[in-house]
Scaffold this motif. Structure first.
Motif, PDB file in Angstrom:
ATOM      1  N   ALA A 139      -2.290  -9.898  14.382  1.00 48.63           N
ATOM      2  CA  ALA A 139      -2.264 -11.307  14.782  1.00 48.63           C
ATOM      3  C   ALA A 139      -2.317 -11.481  16.292  1.00 48.63           C
ATOM      4  O   ALA A 139      -2.700 -12.540  16.785  1.00 48.63           O
ATOM      5  CB  ALA A 139      -1.011 -11.988  14.227  1.00 48.63           C
ATOM      6  N   PHE A 140      -1.917 -10.437  17.024  1.00 46.07           N
ATOM      7  CA  PHE A 140      -1.859 -10.535  18.476  1.00 46.07           C
ATOM      8  C   PHE A 140      -2.947  -9.728  19.184  1.00 46.07           C
ATOM      9  O   PHE A 140      -2.951  -9.627  20.401  1.00 46.07           O
ATOM     10  CB  PHE A 140      -0.492 -10.059  18.982  1.00 46.07           C
ATOM     11  CG  PHE A 140       0.671 -10.762  18.350  1.00 46.07           C
ATOM     12  CD1 PHE A 140       0.685 -12.134  18.219  1.00 46.07           C
ATOM     13  CD2 PHE A 140       1.756 -10.042  17.876  1.00 46.07           C
ATOM     14  CE1 PHE A 140       1.758 -12.791  17.625  1.00 46.07           C
ATOM     15  CE2 PHE A 140       2.837 -10.688  17.287  1.00 46.07           C
ATOM     16  CZ  PHE A 140       2.832 -12.066  17.169  1.00 46.07           C
ATOM     17  N   MET A 141      -3.874  -9.168  18.405  1.00 43.70           N
ATOM     18  CA  MET A 141      -4.868  -8.269  18.976  1.00 43.70           C
ATOM     19  C   MET A 141      -5.718  -8.936  20.056  1.00 43.70           C
ATOM     20  O   MET A 141      -6.115  -8.296  21.029  1.00 43.70           O
ATOM     21  CB  MET A 141      -5.780  -7.719  17.874  1.00 43.70           C
ATOM     22  CG  MET A 141      -5.093  -6.680  17.003  1.00 43.70           C
ATOM     23  SD  MET A 141      -4.567  -5.237  17.941  1.00 43.70           S
ATOM     24  CE  MET A 141      -5.107  -3.925  16.897  1.00 43.70           C
TER      25      MET A 141
ATOM     26  N   GLY B 263       6.588 -16.370  18.423  1.00 42.92           N
ATOM     27  CA  GLY B 263       5.484 -15.441  18.626  1.00 42.92           C
ATOM     28  C   GLY B 263       4.529 -15.466  17.453  1.00 42.92           C
ATOM     29  O   GLY B 263       3.302 -15.413  17.627  1.00 42.92           O
ATOM     30  N   GLY B 264       5.082 -15.565  16.234  1.00 42.26           N
ATOM     31  CA  GLY B 264       4.240 -15.650  15.044  1.00 42.26           C
ATOM     32  C   GLY B 264       3.382 -16.896  15.041  1.00 42.26           C
ATOM     33  O   GLY B 264       2.213 -16.862  14.649  1.00 42.26           O
ATOM     34  N   ALA B 265       3.973 -18.019  15.497  1.00 42.14           N
ATOM     35  CA  ALA B 265       3.214 -19.270  15.573  1.00 42.14           C
ATOM     36  C   ALA B 265       2.069 -19.138  16.567  1.00 42.14           C
ATOM     37  O   ALA B 265       0.956 -19.628  16.336  1.00 42.14           O
ATOM     38  CB  ALA B 265       4.136 -20.425  15.975  1.00 42.14           C
TER      39      ALA B 265
ATOM     40  N   ILE C 282       7.842  -6.408  15.979  1.00 39.02           N
ATOM     41  CA  ILE C 282       6.392  -6.251  15.858  1.00 39.02           C
ATOM     42  C   ILE C 282       5.829  -6.065  17.259  1.00 39.02           C
ATOM     43  O   ILE C 282       5.817  -7.013  18.045  1.00 39.02           O
ATOM     44  CB  ILE C 282       5.736  -7.482  15.197  1.00 39.02           C
ATOM     45  CG1 ILE C 282       6.342  -7.737  13.811  1.00 39.02           C
ATOM     46  CG2 ILE C 282       4.233  -7.298  15.091  1.00 39.02           C
ATOM     47  CD1 ILE C 282       5.814  -8.991  13.146  1.00 39.02           C
ATOM     48  N   ALA C 283       5.385  -4.862  17.579  1.00 37.80           N
ATOM     49  CA  ALA C 283       4.843  -4.602  18.913  1.00 37.80           C
ATOM     50  C   ALA C 283       3.663  -5.531  19.170  1.00 37.80           C
ATOM     51  O   ALA C 283       2.706  -5.580  18.399  1.00 37.80           O
ATOM     52  CB  ALA C 283       4.412  -3.148  19.025  1.00 37.80           C
TER      53      ALA C 283
ATOM     54  N   MET D  61      -0.587 -17.130  14.904  1.00 39.37           N
ATOM     55  CA  MET D  61      -1.201 -17.836  13.785  1.00 39.37           C
ATOM     56  C   MET D  61      -2.289 -18.796  14.245  1.00 39.37           C
ATOM     57  O   MET D  61      -3.350 -18.902  13.634  1.00 39.37           O
ATOM     58  CB  MET D  61      -0.135 -18.607  13.000  1.00 39.37           C
ATOM     59  CG  MET D  61      -0.671 -19.335  11.768  1.00 39.37           C
ATOM     60  SD  MET D  61       0.635 -20.198  10.858  1.00 39.37           S
ATOM     61  CE  MET D  61       1.037 -21.509  12.023  1.00 39.37           C
ATOM     62  N   VAL D  62      -2.025 -19.513  15.370  1.00 42.05           N
ATOM     63  CA  VAL D  62      -3.018 -20.476  15.848  1.00 42.05           C
ATOM     64  C   VAL D  62      -4.035 -19.837  16.790  1.00 42.05           C
ATOM     65  O   VAL D  62      -5.048 -20.444  17.118  1.00 42.05           O
ATOM     66  CB  VAL D  62      -2.348 -21.679  16.551  1.00 42.05           C
ATOM     67  CG1 VAL D  62      -1.413 -22.400  15.611  1.00 42.05           C
ATOM     68  CG2 VAL D  62      -1.611 -21.242  17.814  1.00 42.05           C
ATOM     69  N   GLY D  63      -3.768 -18.611  17.238  1.00 40.69           N
ATOM     70  CA  GLY D  63      -4.722 -17.912  18.077  1.00 40.69           C
ATOM     71  C   GLY D  63      -4.639 -18.221  19.555  1.00 40.69           C
ATOM     72  O   GLY D  63      -5.667 -18.288  20.245  1.00 40.69           O
ATOM     73  N   VAL D  64      -3.395 -18.406  20.069  1.00 39.91           N
ATOM     74  CA  VAL D  64      -3.229 -18.634  21.506  1.00 39.91           C
ATOM     75  C   VAL D  64      -3.822 -17.459  22.283  1.00 39.91           C
ATOM     76  O   VAL D  64      -3.646 -16.298  21.914  1.00 39.91           O
ATOM     77  CB  VAL D  64      -1.729 -18.807  21.848  1.00 39.91           C
ATOM     78  CG1 VAL D  64      -1.505 -18.757  23.351  1.00 39.91           C
ATOM     79  CG2 VAL D  64      -1.213 -20.115  21.279  1.00 39.91           C
ATOM     80  N   GLY D  65      -4.525 -17.759  23.367  1.00 40.55           N
ATOM     81  CA  GLY D  65      -5.236 -16.728  24.098  1.00 40.55           C
ATOM     82  C   GLY D  65      -4.382 -15.850  24.987  1.00 40.55           C
ATOM     83  O   GLY D  65      -4.709 -14.681  25.214  1.00 40.55           O
ATOM     84  N   ARG D  66      -3.282 -16.391  25.486  1.00 43.78           N
ATOM     85  CA  ARG D  66      -2.518 -15.648  26.488  1.00 43.78           C
ATOM     86  C   ARG D  66      -1.047 -16.044  26.428  1.00 43.78           C
ATOM     87  O   ARG D  66      -0.718 -17.209  26.233  1.00 43.78           O
ATOM     88  CB  ARG D  66      -3.086 -15.943  27.875  1.00 43.78           C
ATOM     89  CG  ARG D  66      -2.619 -15.056  29.011  1.00 43.78           C
ATOM     90  CD  ARG D  66      -3.540 -15.220  30.208  1.00 43.78           C
ATOM     91  NE  ARG D  66      -3.092 -14.452  31.362  1.00 43.78           N
ATOM     92  CZ  ARG D  66      -2.390 -14.956  32.374  1.00 43.78           C
ATOM     93  NH1 ARG D  66      -2.085 -16.257  32.396  1.00 43.78           N
ATOM     94  NH2 ARG D  66      -2.003 -14.189  33.378  1.00 43.78           N
ATOM     95  N   ALA D  67      -0.173 -15.058  26.597  1.00 46.11           N
ATOM     96  CA  ALA D  67       1.268 -15.293  26.617  1.00 46.11           C
ATOM     97  C   ALA D  67       1.864 -14.620  27.842  1.00 46.11           C
ATOM     98  O   ALA D  67       1.570 -13.460  28.127  1.00 46.11           O
ATOM     99  CB  ALA D  67       1.926 -14.742  25.356  1.00 46.11           C
TER     100      ALA D  67
END
Length: 219
Positions: free
Chosen positions: A133-135, A100-102, A126-127, A105-111
């Motif tokens: 980082a996930f905003m 999740g941190g990775a 980390i919610a 860090m790279v700015g993936v748009g969607r999970a």
């Protein structure tokens, strides 16, 4: 992309991640799979857990390591991310803090993931919707009840085997019917309340997506 087309794509990719997870299990690794698609819905990378397999000779592949997670396997195959905000990462299980941190860090748009991991998932520590980082990452957790159950059934024996007692207790609280087949239920109500306080579930809101085209997927 219209909602119906997006849901079809999401389901197809999660089903593929489960296929990869089952294959990992057959090879002696943890049952977790991952698929990454670009803005057109085309698969650009696939990965699966390889922690129980020899290190491969193929470049940009990993194995025989505590870090050989499905998402990391897929990330290494991509190498350098171009326009990561247009990528969607599909996982059979909620990504851990490392994966999740990775992604953050790279700015993936969607999970998107098939089932939660109430102990090993990033959301416990980390919610997803609160960490900076996930905003900008759109998160869709466990969108299909049948695939969620399938994924939970697949990973529950692994959770019981590798997680500490409190980790397995968290799984029993989150997926009681699934876990009933693999171990004793939590009997102590005080213990259950403590588990409930520590388990954080990712938001289930389905935000607007950047994917613009629904195309066929060759497996």
């Amino acid at each position: 992309m219209k909602l119906a087309a997006q849901q079809t794509l999401d389901r197809t990719m999660l089903e593929r991640s489960l296929e990869l997870a089952r294959y990992s299990l057959s090879r002696g690794s943890s049952p977790i799979g991952c698929v990454i698609v670009d803005s057109t819905g085309t698969i650009i990378s696939e990965g699966r857990n390889k922690s129980g397999e020899p290190w491969p000779k193929t470049p940009q592949r990993i194995g025989n390591s505590s870090f050989a997670h499905a998402e990391m396997d897929a990330f290494y195959r991509v190498a350098r991310f171009e326009n990561p905000e247009d990528y969607t990462v599909y996982s059979s299980l909620e990504p851990c803090l490392m994966c999740g941190g990775a992604m953050g860090m790279v700015g993936v748009g969607r999970a998107v993931w098939a089932c939660d991991d109430p102990w090993g998932g990033s959301g416990r520590l980390i919610a997803w919707h609160q960490h900076p980082a996930f905003m900008n990452m759109k998160v869709l957790a466990s969108p299909f009840a049948d695939l969620e159950r399938e994924a939970a059934l697949l990973f529950a024996p692994e959770a019981q085997r590798v997680y500490p007692e409190e980790g397995w207790a968290a799984w029993q609280w989150r997926y009681p019917q699934v876990c009933a087949a693999f171990g004793e239920k939590i009997a102590d109500k005080k213990e259950l309340r403590e588990v409930q306080k520590t388990v954080h579930r990712a938001p289930r809101k389905q935000a607007a997506t950047k994917l613009t085209k629904d195309i066929g997927v060759t497996r």
